[in-house]
Scaffold this motif. Structure first.
Motif, PDB file in Angstrom:
ATOM      1  N   GLY A  79      -0.805  -5.788  -5.929  1.00  0.00           N
ATOM      2  CA  GLY A  79      -1.386  -6.537  -4.819  1.00  0.00           C
ATOM      3  C   GLY A  79      -0.598  -6.358  -3.535  1.00  0.00           C
ATOM      4  N   ILE A  80       0.714  -6.313  -3.638  1.00  0.00           N
ATOM      5  CA  ILE A  80       1.556  -6.102  -2.448  1.00  0.00           C
ATOM      6  C   ILE A  80       1.299  -4.724  -1.855  1.00  0.00           C
ATOM      7  CG2 ILE A  80       3.932  -5.842  -1.632  1.00  0.00           C
ATOM      8  CD1 ILE A  80       4.735  -7.976  -3.672  1.00  0.00           C
ATOM      9  N   TYR A  81       1.233  -3.703  -2.721  1.00  0.00           N
ATOM     10  CA  TYR A  81       0.954  -2.346  -2.241  1.00  0.00           C
ATOM     11  C   TYR A  81      -0.423  -2.275  -1.589  1.00  0.00           C
ATOM     12  CZ  TYR A  81       4.967   0.213  -4.121  1.00  0.00           C
ATOM     13  OH  TYR A  81       6.226   0.709  -4.344  1.00  0.00           O
ATOM     14  N   THR A  82      -1.401  -2.949  -2.210  1.00  0.00           N
ATOM     15  CA  THR A  82      -2.771  -2.919  -1.685  1.00  0.00           C
ATOM     16  C   THR A  82      -2.854  -3.638  -0.341  1.00  0.00           C
ATOM     17  OG1 THR A  82      -3.667  -2.886  -3.927  1.00  0.00           O
ATOM     18  CG2 THR A  82      -5.170  -3.529  -2.166  1.00  0.00           C
ATOM     19  N   ALA A  83      -2.174  -4.791  -0.233  1.00  0.00           N
ATOM     20  CA  ALA A  83      -2.227  -5.586   0.994  1.00  0.00           C
ATOM     21  C   ALA A  83      -1.518  -4.887   2.146  1.00  0.00           C
ATOM     22  CB  ALA A  83      -1.618  -6.963   0.747  1.00  0.00           C
ATOM     23  N   SER A  84      -0.355  -4.282   1.846  1.00  0.00           N
ATOM     24  CA  SER A  84       0.404  -3.621   2.911  1.00  0.00           C
ATOM     25  C   SER A  84       1.377  -2.611   2.316  1.00  0.00           C
ATOM     26  CB  SER A  84       1.166  -4.661   3.742  1.00  0.00           C
ATOM     27  OG  SER A  84       1.947  -4.022   4.730  1.00  0.00           O
TER      28      SER A  84
END
Length: 241
Positions: free
Chosen positions: A140-145
């Motif tokens: 999720g962190i990679y996807t968000a930013s």
């Protein structure tokens, strides 16, 4: 302090000292700064892993009708209820440790064998679920930013989260070993009703010694390295889906 002295004078304390010396001889502490930094990164994973594992044992036993975990304050994710200070330090320093075992009373279960098996399985299942959840958090962190994830601060956060994933995988795999007093032995015991055999009590009685021997001789490492790497790699694959 008295409790610490009791541990040092016990077979468990002697084992921990021997394990520390073995790690020292094998070069585990040759770079103190890197070692300290890696342990700091591991702290959240160890606290979370031990806490969810013991909570799950208590929660399932409670759901099966046993009031003991609730009376002893174990139906919480608060680490203070589950972390044994010496077991925590041992895990951090020597790679082997323990939480405060959840006390259960199987007499409350409607079906004792299946109940005990479910309680034993709950801890390792919760470690696996936790590993999966944190793998998705990383994704999720990679996807968000992706920019943040690849920054200096983001990189540290990602590394800490990945330690949570790996430590929970290690706790799951280690506790599945069919050696007393680990959960794996309890699971196998209930599946095959091993208590009906006389040798079961002897194995259970000397379980700690068997476990210590397997750890000191690196047998546990040989048995677990491949499964741990495979499961961890599978969870990391989630990041690229």
């Amino acid at each position: 302090m008295n409790r610490f002295k009791q541990y040092l004078n016990s077979p468990l304390g002697i084992f921990i000292i021997l394990l520390f010396l073995l790690n020292l001889v094998s070069g585990a502490y040759t770079n103190p700064l890197d070692w300290i930094m890696s342990k700091i990164m591991m702290l959240p994973g160890i606290v979370i892993g031990l806490s969810v594992h013991e909570w799950a044992h208590g929660f399932v036993s409670h759901k099966l009708g046993d009031p003991t975990p609730k009376m002893q304050g174990r139906l919480t994710l608060n680490p203070a209820a589950h972390i044994d200070p010496i077991g925590f330090l041992s895990l951090l320093i020597c790679g082997f440790g323990w939480g405060i075992p959840v006390e259960i009373d199987p007499r409350y279960y409607k079906h004792r064998r299946s109940g005990e098996m479910m309680v034993a399985f709950a801890g390792v299942a919760m470690n696996f679920i936790t590993a999966v959840v944190f793998a998705f958090i990383v994704k999720g962190i990679y996807t968000a930013s992706a920019v943040f994830a690849l920054s200096a601060v983001g990189g540290v956060i990602i590394e800490i989260l990945l330690y949570v994933v790996r430590i929970n995988v290690v706790l799951m795999a280690f506790n599945l070993l069919p050696i007393p007093p680990l959960d794996g032995f309890n699971i196998v015991t209930e599946i095959f009703n091993l208590r009906k055999y006389g040798w079961w009590y002897k194995v259970y009685r000397y379980g700690f010694l068997i476990l210590f021997a397997c750890i000191m001789l690196r047998i546990t490492g040989i048995l677990l390295n491949a499964p741990i790497k495979a499961i961890y790699s599978l969870l990391l694959h989630i990041l690229y889906l």
